[in-house]
Write a protein that holds these residues in place. Sequence first.
Motif, PDB file in Angstrom:
ATOM      1  N   GLU A  81       1.080  -1.214  -0.149  1.00 49.61           N
ATOM      2  CA  GLU A  81       0.078  -0.034   0.030  1.00 49.61           C
ATOM      3  C   GLU A  81       1.006   1.294   0.031  1.00 49.61           C
ATOM      4  OE1 GLU A  81      -3.580  -2.168   2.390  1.00 49.61           O
ATOM      5  OE2 GLU A  81      -2.625  -0.568   3.503  1.00 49.61           O
ATOM      6  N   ARG A  82       2.008   1.074   0.666  1.00 48.34           N
ATOM      7  CA  ARG A  82       2.908   2.298   0.712  1.00 48.34           C
ATOM      8  C   ARG A  82       3.473   2.397  -0.609  1.00 48.34           C
ATOM      9  NH1 ARG A  82       7.001   2.276   5.868  1.00 48.34           N
ATOM     10  NH2 ARG A  82       8.236   1.053   4.509  1.00 48.34           N
ATOM     11  N   VAL A  83       3.627   1.517  -1.338  1.00 49.89           N
ATOM     12  CA  VAL A  83       4.304   1.602  -2.431  1.00 49.89           C
ATOM     13  C   VAL A  83       3.385   2.406  -3.481  1.00 49.89           C
ATOM     14  CG1 VAL A  83       4.630   0.123  -4.973  1.00 49.89           C
ATOM     15  CG2 VAL A  83       5.423  -0.756  -2.972  1.00 49.89           C
ATOM     16  N   ALA A  98       5.586   7.321   6.946  1.00 46.15           N
ATOM     17  CA  ALA A  98       4.644   6.570   7.691  1.00 46.15           C
ATOM     18  C   ALA A  98       5.255   5.191   7.803  1.00 46.15           C
ATOM     19  CB  ALA A  98       3.272   6.676   7.111  1.00 46.15           C
ATOM     20  N   GLY A  99       6.024   4.828   9.041  1.00 46.08           N
ATOM     21  CA  GLY A  99       6.663   3.531   9.275  1.00 46.08           C
ATOM     22  C   GLY A  99       5.508   2.563   9.435  1.00 46.08           C
ATOM     23  N   ILE A 100       5.921   1.157   9.135  1.00 42.99           N
ATOM     24  CA  ILE A 100       5.214   0.277   9.502  1.00 42.99           C
ATOM     25  C   ILE A 100       5.123  -0.251  10.939  1.00 42.99           C
ATOM     26  CG2 ILE A 100       4.396  -2.074   8.991  1.00 42.99           C
ATOM     27  CD1 ILE A 100       4.835  -0.906   5.950  1.00 42.99           C
ATOM     28  N   THR A 101       6.491  -0.160  11.279  1.00 43.86           N
ATOM     29  CA  THR A 101       6.933  -0.569  12.573  1.00 43.86           C
ATOM     30  C   THR A 101       6.411   0.732  13.585  1.00 43.86           C
ATOM     31  OG1 THR A 101       8.903  -0.961  11.740  1.00 43.86           O
ATOM     32  CG2 THR A 101       8.829  -1.342  14.151  1.00 43.86           C
ATOM     33  N   ARG A 102       6.141   1.831  13.122  1.00 45.73           N
ATOM     34  CA  ARG A 102       5.607   3.054  14.053  1.00 45.73           C
ATOM     35  C   ARG A 102       4.159   2.509  14.366  1.00 45.73           C
ATOM     36  NH1 ARG A 102       2.206   7.225  12.751  1.00 45.73           N
ATOM     37  NH2 ARG A 102       2.651   9.315  13.528  1.00 45.73           N
ATOM     38  N   MET A 103       3.638   2.364  13.179  1.00 52.48           N
ATOM     39  CA  MET A 103       2.011   1.918  13.153  1.00 52.48           C
ATOM     40  C   MET A 103       1.903   0.841  14.093  1.00 52.48           C
ATOM     41  SD  MET A 103       0.110   0.436  10.050  1.00 52.48           S
ATOM     42  CE  MET A 103       0.589   1.846   8.759  1.00 52.48           C
ATOM     43  N   GLU A 106      11.410  15.568  13.402  1.00 54.82           N
ATOM     44  CA  GLU A 106      10.702  14.622  12.217  1.00 54.82           C
ATOM     45  C   GLU A 106      10.950  13.227  12.337  1.00 54.82           C
ATOM     46  OE1 GLU A 106       8.915  17.396   9.870  1.00 54.82           O
ATOM     47  OE2 GLU A 106      10.328  16.535   8.304  1.00 54.82           O
ATOM     48  N   GLU A 107      12.100  12.791  12.249  1.00 54.72           N
ATOM     49  CA  GLU A 107      12.384  11.287  12.188  1.00 54.72           C
ATOM     50  C   GLU A 107      13.988  11.122  12.267  1.00 54.72           C
ATOM     51  OE1 GLU A 107      11.255   9.086   8.855  1.00 54.72           O
ATOM     52  OE2 GLU A 107      11.380  10.824   7.573  1.00 54.72           O
ATOM     53  N   VAL A 108      14.316   9.946  12.512  1.00 49.55           N
ATOM     54  CA  VAL A 108      15.748   9.555  12.649  1.00 49.55           C
ATOM     55  C   VAL A 108      16.140   8.785  11.764  1.00 49.55           C
ATOM     56  CG1 VAL A 108      17.387   8.505  14.251  1.00 49.55           C
ATOM     57  CG2 VAL A 108      15.724   9.806  15.281  1.00 49.55           C
ATOM     58  N   GLY A 109      17.418   9.075  10.808  1.00 47.23           N
ATOM     59  CA  GLY A 109      17.760   8.258   9.729  1.00 47.23           C
ATOM     60  C   GLY A 109      16.871   7.571   8.979  1.00 47.23           C
ATOM     61  N   THR A 110      16.906   6.178   9.226  1.00 47.06           N
ATOM     62  CA  THR A 110      15.772   5.432   8.650  1.00 47.06           C
ATOM     63  C   THR A 110      14.746   4.769   9.731  1.00 47.06           C
ATOM     64  OG1 THR A 110      17.089   3.623   8.565  1.00 47.06           O
ATOM     65  CG2 THR A 110      16.904   4.825   6.587  1.00 47.06           C
ATOM     66  N   MET A 111      14.498   5.712  10.687  1.00 49.48           N
ATOM     67  CA  MET A 111      13.609   5.386  11.729  1.00 49.48           C
ATOM     68  C   MET A 111      12.600   6.503  11.971  1.00 49.48           C
ATOM     69  SD  MET A 111      15.531   2.934  14.343  1.00 49.48           S
ATOM     70  CE  MET A 111      16.777   4.264  14.699  1.00 49.48           C
ATOM     71  N   ASN A 112      11.277   6.177  12.644  1.00 49.57           N
ATOM     72  CA  ASN A 112      10.446   7.037  13.302  1.00 49.57           C
ATOM     73  C   ASN A 112      11.142   6.938  14.631  1.00 49.57           C
ATOM     74  OD1 ASN A 112       8.289   5.630  11.020  1.00 49.57           O
ATOM     75  ND2 ASN A 112       8.516   7.832  10.903  1.00 49.57           N
ATOM     76  N   ASN A 157      15.100  11.009  -1.196  1.00 48.74           N
ATOM     77  CA  ASN A 157      15.230  11.418   0.162  1.00 48.74           C
ATOM     78  C   ASN A 157      16.497  10.983   0.905  1.00 48.74           C
ATOM     79  OD1 ASN A 157      12.935  12.877   0.331  1.00 48.74           O
ATOM     80  ND2 ASN A 157      11.520  10.645   0.424  1.00 48.74           N
ATOM     81  N   TYR A 158      16.896   9.763   0.385  1.00 48.09           N
ATOM     82  CA  TYR A 158      18.153   9.050   1.024  1.00 48.09           C
ATOM     83  C   TYR A 158      19.385   9.904   0.613  1.00 48.09           C
ATOM     84  CZ  TYR A 158      14.357   6.154   2.494  1.00 48.09           C
ATOM     85  OH  TYR A 158      13.234   5.883   3.189  1.00 48.09           O
ATOM     86  N   ALA A 159      19.416  10.425  -0.785  1.00 49.51           N
ATOM     87  CA  ALA A 159      20.390  11.076  -1.339  1.00 49.51           C
ATOM     88  C   ALA A 159      20.510  12.464  -0.525  1.00 49.51           C
ATOM     89  CB  ALA A 159      20.319  11.463  -2.663  1.00 49.51           C
TER      90      ALA A 159
HETATM   91  C1  LIG Z   1      13.241   7.487   6.427  1.00 48.92           C
HETATM   92  C2  LIG Z   1      12.581   6.355   7.084  1.00 48.92           C
HETATM   93  N1  LIG Z   1      11.673   6.513   8.179  1.00 48.92           N
HETATM   94  C3  LIG Z   1      11.260   5.633   8.908  1.00 48.92           C
HETATM   95  C4  LIG Z   1      11.359   4.384   8.290  1.00 48.92           C
HETATM   96  C5  LIG Z   1      10.663   3.061   9.082  1.00 48.92           C
HETATM   97  O1  LIG Z   1       9.826   2.560   8.349  1.00 48.92           O
HETATM   98  P1  LIG Z   1       9.396   0.991   8.673  1.00 48.92           P
HETATM   99  O2  LIG Z   1       8.912   0.972   9.843  1.00 48.92           O
HETATM  100  O3  LIG Z   1       8.161   0.895   7.711  1.00 48.92           O
HETATM  101  O4  LIG Z   1      10.690   0.142   8.317  1.00 48.92           O
HETATM  102  C6  LIG Z   1      12.304   4.057   7.493  1.00 48.92           C
HETATM  103  C7  LIG Z   1      12.353   2.547   6.837  1.00 48.92           C
HETATM  104  O5  LIG Z   1      11.804   2.180   6.152  1.00 48.92           O
HETATM  105  C8  LIG Z   1      12.682   5.038   6.674  1.00 48.92           C
HETATM  106  O6  LIG Z   1      13.726   4.755   5.511  1.00 48.92           O
END
Ligand SMILES: Cc1ncc(COP(=O)(O)O)c(C=O)c1O
Length: 355
Positions: free
Chosen positions: A92-94, A256-261, A230-236, A199-201
């Motif tokens: 769905e996030r895709v 909108a992280g799935i682990t966050r949800m 906002e958020e941390v690296g690749t984490m909420n 976003n990652y670049a």
């Molecule tokens: C920028 C960013 N924020 C948050 C997340 C956490 O998302 P998820 O819990 O879906 O992995 C990720 C990792 O996918 C991410 O790249």
Amino acid sequence: MENIKKVLTKNPKVKPDQKHLGFGDYFTDHMFIMDYTEGKGWHDPRIVPYAPLSIDPAAMVLHYGQAIFEGMKAYHTEDGRVLLFRPRKNMERVNISNDRLCIPQIDVDYCVECIKELIKVEKDWIPTEPGTSLYIRPFIIATDPHLGVRPANTYQFIVILSPVGAYYKEGINPVKIYVEPFYVRAVKGGIGFAKTPGNYAASLKAQVEAKEKGYTQVLWLDGVEKKYIEEVGTMNVFFVIGDEVLTPSLEGSILAGITRMSTIELLKSLGLKVTERRITIQEIIDANKNGTLKEAFGTGTAAVISPIGELYMDGTVIPINEGKIGPLSKKIYDTITGIQSGKIEDTFHWTTLVE
Ligand SMILES: Cc1ncc(COP(=O)(O)O)c(C=O)c1O
């Protein structure tokens, strides 16, 4: 929907040692590919031997970055089952990312089935050591050979798989985080909520500089006032203040992280008060000073929970929970990883059986 064509490799690779997998270094024997052509839709789904792609040097993705990706994991349970964690949410996030990047929508359920088929072909690649998993990387790229900025007419949806090691080998280690005062990752109205390479670049420079200063990741502040978290690296990110758990609301600039949800749903099921709202960095500093800041942690697919032991901002070190993992962080980590690995009953119906 079309049947998936399968061409199996004649030269399977030697599998890596499960004790030294690391993250993202090894790839399985096969990949899934499906094409999109304007007027025809998504077509030719196929599982083929893993190999370099052949794309035109003018492929639009290489010039204008029209691409999206996802990250999810398959887990081997002790009783030999293979589980996916909320895969529909990733698909769905895709479509959320696709919409923002002008990429055509995918069929969520069909793509989950395609991923399951690929995993079944690669089932011997799913590591079994505790904490290990098979990382799944679906992505879409714009393939038209064309120079000039416009949405492409042709795309490829590709899925590759990578066996990955346990994130925490020697127990959960709280991380040190650098509150980024200068660079920004995204702004409301931009592409921050989409999982797209740009976003990652945009994050690399700040990450390199934070690492040089001895910090694991950066904590991003909002791109306008540099005031809101906002958020941390690749984490909420979550904060436990008093008896309330706070996390930034989804305002369009964070993923909108799935682990966050899942963390929010779990905390609410435990009867805890969870609030999604704008949070200023000053509130966190104040809560730390007055002793009400109990825990801070990041959430994401890679680590599940990453406790924050220290924040650094403008020359000030803010230690959190004496640099140790807090009880709530541990409870969430144990519950989510327990459900993912089939050790804890999945009362939330988060997992999907591959086989
Ligand atoms: C920028 C960013 N924020 C948050 C997340 C956490 O998302 P998820 O819990 O879906 O992995 C990720 C990792 O996918 C991410 O790249």
